[in-house]
Design an enzyme around this catalytic site. Structure first.
Site, PDB file in Angstrom:
ATOM      1  N   GLY A  51       0.825  -1.210   0.000  1.00  0.00           N
ATOM      2  CA  GLY A  51       0.000   0.000   0.000  1.00  0.00           C
ATOM      3  C   GLY A  51       0.852   1.249   0.000  1.00  0.00           C
ATOM      4  N   CYS A  52       0.343   2.312   0.579  1.00  0.00           N
ATOM      5  CA  CYS A  52       1.034   3.602   0.590  1.00  0.00           C
ATOM      6  C   CYS A  52       2.375   3.516   1.299  1.00  0.00           C
ATOM      7  CB  CYS A  52       0.157   4.652   1.274  1.00  0.00           C
ATOM      8  SG  CYS A  52       0.977   6.244   1.482  1.00  0.00           S
ATOM      9  N   PHE A  53       3.445   3.954   0.627  1.00  0.00           N
ATOM     10  CA  PHE A  53       4.769   3.841   1.249  1.00  0.00           C
ATOM     11  C   PHE A  53       4.953   4.765   2.449  1.00  0.00           C
ATOM     12  CE2 PHE A  53       6.511   6.068  -2.883  1.00  0.00           C
ATOM     13  CZ  PHE A  53       5.813   7.228  -2.610  1.00  0.00           C
TER      14      PHE A  53
END
Length: 215
Positions: A51-53
């Protein structure tokens, strides 16, 4: 835009994303021989996409033995990916992190446990509100030992959950560092709405699951 137009647009984007993940160049990445990153000054590197880093970077930086986590892109077939290009879903890349760690303090196996404890392991092409192939879960191996650790963990988790684990397993090839403004984003922007409503709650949920590994 009416509902029919929205549906057509969504189907087109979905088709583009699928084509990006199923083409000869991407298949070559998946079938490649893994590249092993040498240790430097007693530190090793591991690579994860979940997902979002912004979220994943903060999670790994909370773990004992992790010196730093760097946001970037990995798993795709294009060179020099950017935030804008990866968001098209056509590069094959996913938002990923490079975890720089001391294997004398934390093992690769524990980092894999952190990976699965900090996500919804059954969510396909995304985590939480972030959806698309650029947010898909990928866990990268650099040698046969790491691949065995990953596959054994996935098998055990699927048996426990009674569901298929969504994470893809790739041979590591290259990590592209993301733009400077993405680094340490959660730490530098604690009042950003996404950080407050998504990233920090995800971090806190992980901390409750694995308090024994925290700094």
């Amino acid at each position: 835009m009416n509902k029919l137009a929205l549906l057509v647009t969504a189907l087109m984007l979905f088709s583009c994303n699928n084509n990006a993940q199923n083409n000869p160049k991407q298949n070559a990445v998946i079938q490649a021989t893994p590249i092993e990153v040498p240790m430097e000054n007693g530190l090793a590197k591991a690579y994860f996409a979940s997902g979002c880093f912004w979220c994943v970077e903060a999670i790994y930086e909370s773990v004992k033995g992790v010196n730093e986590a760097i946001s970037g892109y990995a798993g795709g077939h294009t060179k020099n990916p950017t935030y804008e290009s990866s968001n098209t879903g056509r590069t094959g890349h996913a938002e990923a992190v490079e975890v720089i760690y001391n294997p004398e303090v934390v093992s690769f196996k524990t980092l894999v446990d952190v990976y699965f404890a900090s996500q919804n392991p059954t969510q396909v092409n995304g985590q939480g509100p972030d959806n698309g192939s650029q947010y898909r879960s990928i866990i990268f191996y650099q040698n046969a030992e790491q691949k065995a650790i990953i596959t054994q963990k996935i098998a055990a988790l699927e048996k426990q959950l009674g569901q298929k684990v969504a994470a893809e397993v790739y041979p590591f090839q290259k990590f592209w560092i993301a733009e400077a403004y993405h680094q340490d984003y959660e730490k530098l922007h604690p009042n950003h709405p996404y950080i407050k409503n998504v990233s920090i709650p995800r971090l806190n949920k992980f901390k409750q699951k694995m308090p024994e590994v925290l700094k």
